[in-house]
Enzyme design. Structure first.
Site, PDB file in Angstrom:
ATOM      1  N   SER A   1       8.109 -21.225   2.832  1.00 32.95           N
ATOM      2  CA  SER A   1       7.032 -20.588   3.016  1.00 32.95           C
ATOM      3  C   SER A   1       6.716 -20.788   4.265  1.00 32.95           C
ATOM      4  O   SER A   1       5.923 -21.720   3.941  1.00 32.95           O
ATOM      5  CB  SER A   1       6.294 -19.452   2.239  1.00 32.95           C
ATOM      6  OG  SER A   1       5.490 -19.960   2.257  1.00 32.95           O
TER       7      SER A   1
ATOM      8  N   GLU B   1       6.028  -8.347 -10.551  1.00 32.47           N
ATOM      9  CA  GLU B   1       4.474  -7.947 -10.853  1.00 32.47           C
ATOM     10  C   GLU B   1       4.133  -8.263 -12.244  1.00 32.47           C
ATOM     11  O   GLU B   1       4.059  -8.286 -13.138  1.00 32.47           O
ATOM     12  CB  GLU B   1       3.614  -8.160 -10.062  1.00 32.47           C
ATOM     13  CG  GLU B   1       4.219  -7.509  -9.021  1.00 32.47           C
ATOM     14  CD  GLU B   1       2.328  -6.901  -7.592  1.00 32.47           C
ATOM     15  OE1 GLU B   1       1.373  -7.642  -8.650  1.00 32.47           O
ATOM     16  OE2 GLU B   1       3.109  -7.583  -6.561  1.00 32.47           O
TER      17      GLU B   1
ATOM     18  N   HIS C   1      -8.389   1.704  -9.047  1.00 33.35           N
ATOM     19  CA  HIS C   1      -7.898   2.266 -10.527  1.00 33.35           C
ATOM     20  C   HIS C   1      -6.864   3.765 -10.621  1.00 33.35           C
ATOM     21  O   HIS C   1      -7.014   3.697 -12.607  1.00 33.35           O
ATOM     22  CB  HIS C   1      -8.392   1.480 -11.466  1.00 33.35           C
ATOM     23  CG  HIS C   1      -8.943  -0.242 -11.677  1.00 33.35           C
ATOM     24  ND1 HIS C   1      -8.067  -0.938 -12.198  1.00 33.35           N
ATOM     25  CD2 HIS C   1      -9.782  -0.915 -10.597  1.00 33.35           C
ATOM     26  CE1 HIS C   1      -8.858  -2.364 -11.991  1.00 33.35           C
ATOM     27  NE2 HIS C   1      -9.682  -1.685 -10.821  1.00 33.35           N
ATOM     28  N   THR C   2      -6.749   4.552 -10.242  1.00 38.11           N
ATOM     29  CA  THR C   2      -6.165   4.891 -10.327  1.00 38.11           C
ATOM     30  C   THR C   2      -5.028   5.163 -10.313  1.00 38.11           C
ATOM     31  O   THR C   2      -4.218   6.716 -11.365  1.00 38.11           O
ATOM     32  CB  THR C   2      -6.768   6.632  -9.788  1.00 38.11           C
ATOM     33  OG1 THR C   2      -6.408   6.185  -8.350  1.00 38.11           O
ATOM     34  CG2 THR C   2      -8.162   7.051  -9.289  1.00 38.11           C
TER      35      THR C   2
ATOM     36  N   SER D   1       0.974  -9.585  -1.838  1.00 35.99           N
ATOM     37  CA  SER D   1       1.686 -10.205  -2.585  1.00 35.99           C
ATOM     38  C   SER D   1       2.697  -8.643  -2.553  1.00 35.99           C
ATOM     39  O   SER D   1       4.159  -9.328  -2.541  1.00 35.99           O
ATOM     40  CB  SER D   1       1.466 -10.163  -4.231  1.00 35.99           C
ATOM     41  OG  SER D   1       0.683  -9.374  -4.134  1.00 35.99           O
TER      42      SER D   1
ATOM     43  N   ASP E   1       0.374  -0.718  -4.048  1.00 34.08           N
ATOM     44  CA  ASP E   1       0.591  -1.774  -3.111  1.00 34.08           C
ATOM     45  C   ASP E   1       1.693  -1.377  -2.245  1.00 34.08           C
ATOM     46  O   ASP E   1       1.457  -1.499  -0.885  1.00 34.08           O
ATOM     47  CB  ASP E   1       0.276  -2.955  -3.995  1.00 34.08           C
ATOM     48  CG  ASP E   1      -1.249  -3.582  -4.444  1.00 34.08           C
ATOM     49  OD1 ASP E   1      -2.049  -2.705  -4.483  1.00 34.08           O
ATOM     50  OD2 ASP E   1      -1.059  -4.047  -4.967  1.00 34.08           O
TER      51      ASP E   1
HETATM   52  C1  GLA Z   1      -4.909  -4.294  -7.623  1.00 31.14           C
HETATM   53  C2  GLA Z   1      -3.479  -3.081  -7.970  1.00 31.14           C
HETATM   54  C3  GLA Z   1      -3.403  -1.923  -8.068  1.00 31.14           C
HETATM   55  C4  GLA Z   1      -4.504  -0.755  -8.269  1.00 31.14           C
HETATM   56  C5  GLA Z   1      -6.451  -1.655  -7.531  1.00 31.14           C
HETATM   57  C6  GLA Z   1      -6.754  -0.963  -8.001  1.00 31.14           C
HETATM   58  O1  GLA Z   1      -4.795  -4.025  -6.219  1.00 31.14           O
HETATM   59  O2  GLA Z   1      -2.693  -4.538  -7.859  1.00 31.14           O
HETATM   60  O3  GLA Z   1      -1.756  -1.254  -8.711  1.00 31.14           O
HETATM   61  O4  GLA Z   1      -4.497  -0.805  -9.347  1.00 31.14           O
HETATM   62  O5  GLA Z   1      -6.063  -3.198  -8.054  1.00 31.14           O
HETATM   63  O6  GLA Z   1      -6.677   0.211  -7.689  1.00 31.14           O
END
Ligand code: GLA
Length: 391
Positions: free
Chosen positions: A70, A162, A37-38, A130, A174
């Site tokens: 798909s 998203e 969550h950074t 995703s 991601d």
């Molecule tokens: C999910 C989100 C990412 C990130 C993580 C936590 O995977 O898609 O953007 O915030 O949680 O690090």
């Protein structure tokens, strides 16, 4: 394995549309190694693109109606390029449609296309199928439509899909990982400068990923955590008007203000600040080939998730606890958003098979759940695999 998948994909495309594809692309799934969550706090992350990917075969077509199949979900969708306003809740095609909408918003014409998608990334396993879907379609559209964007902008287009279409307020980690992975290397991303560096995975180690098979349906928990981080920033801005994000806060700032802060906001901020520190420490440790320190930081990260950010759950905790007791264990933690999904375990390479087997068995004993446990390798980021030469 990749070659068979591509053959299968091209055959599926020919069967569906009666002609050969113009382009075949691939984009990998990812695992977050450290830095939880950074990303949306303008912080730093160590992640890895893994050898499980989404593949897209595509070709242009006339008119305005796109067709997408798909293979995994054995379902097909059609959509009109100019009528994309309403997403259908929970539908896999939203990621594709959202991508189109994001490009159109930027004034970029999107070509009409037919596509078939196949994936070797387990769904809902915390490996970001995703983002892999978005980036594999993005590379196909770039080829078909001659669209040229920087890789950071492609990542933003995926994130926009998203955030704005699917409704998940995710960061950029991601997409960054799926785009910038490299064989045998980790991806060290800085979400303030939007720069990445590849860092070699320590020699003699393996990545074991365990899907806990539970996705707690805590609707909005992810977005709620973001909100708490924003509250922390607002708190510090009262006395530090120049700060932009939690990235600007140090542990000393936090401790000095602890008494004045709401406890939950303090703990959420402590997690993020601690994760940024741990990523920096891990990068320094990796530069010295100090894999033990890297592993210890992974365990500490999980502990902070459990106590401070409260984005773990019993099943993820059990996987990490079991991991600690197994031969070859170096580090383990939850990976990604949390509240279910997967754990990542850094393991001594020669112990990895046994570790994976023992983890699965012990998890079954404790929870009665059949965890999906995989040994993964660091793989290259998204790429065009084939294109028709006459284009
Ligand atoms: C999910 C989100 C990412 C990130 C993580 C936590 O995977 O898609 O953007 O915030 O949680 O690090």
């Amino acid at each position: 394995m990749a070659e068979n998948v591509v053959q299968e994909l091209v055959a599926a495309f020919e069967k569906e549309y009666g002609r050969a594809p113009d382009v075949v692309t691939r984009a990998p799934g990812r695992v977050e190694m450290l830095g939880n969550h950074t990303d949306y706090n303008e912080g730093v992350v160590l992640s890895v693109a893994v050898d499980r990917s989404t593949y897209v075969a595509a070709a242009g077509r006339s008119g305005k109606e796109c067709r997408v199949r798909s293979v995994q979900s054995d379902s097909a969708r059609k959509f009109h390029l100019e009528k994309l306003s309403r997403p259908k809740k929970g539908d896999w095609a939203n990621y594709v449609k959202g991508l189109v909408v994001e490009l159109q918003k930027r004034g970029i014409p999107v070509p009409t296309f037919d596509a078939v998608i196949v994936s070797t990334i387990p769904m809902s396993a915390g490996m970001s199928s995703s983002a892999a879907l978005e980036m594999s379609v993005a590379f196909a559209l770039a080829e078909l439509g001659g669209i040229s964007l920087s890789w950071q902008d492609w990542a933003r287009v995926g994130q926009g899909s998203e955030n704005n279409y699917v409704g998940a307020m995710t960061g950029l980690m991601d997409q960054f990982s799926s785009l910038r992975g490299r064989k045998g290397q980790l991806v060290l991303s800085d979400f303030r400068t939007l720069e990445v560096k590849n860092v070699p995975l320590p020699a003699g180690t393996s990545l074991v990923i365990a899907n806990c098979m539970v996705k707690h349906n805590l609707t909005g928990e992810y977005n709620e955590r973001r909100e708490r981080c924003n509250q922390a920033v607002a708190f510090f801005r009262q006395t530090m008007p120049n700060i932009k994000a939690l990235r600007d806060i140090t542990r000393a700032d936090l401790e000095k203000n602890r008494a004045a802060m709401e406890d939950v906001v303090y703990r959420r901020a402590l997690h993020v600040v601690g994760e940024n520190e741990r990523v920096q420490d891990a990068a320094a440790a990796l530069a010295k080939d100090d894999v033990r320190t890297f592993g210890r930081l992974m365990f500490e990260s999980h502990e902070s998730s459990r106590i401070n950010f409260e984005n773990s759950c019993e099943e993820l905790d059990i996987l990490v606890e079991i991991g600690k007791t197994l031969p070859g264990a170096l580090g383990a933690r939850l990976s990604g958003g949390g509240f279910g999904g997967a754990t990542i375990h850094l393991v001594v390479e020669k112990e990895a098979e046994g570790y994976a087997r023992a983890l699965r068995a012990a998890y079954r004993d404790r929870t009665n759940l059949d965890s999906e446990v995989m040994i993964c390798h660091a793989e290259n980021g998204a790429e065009v695999l084939q294109k028709r030469s006459q284009k």
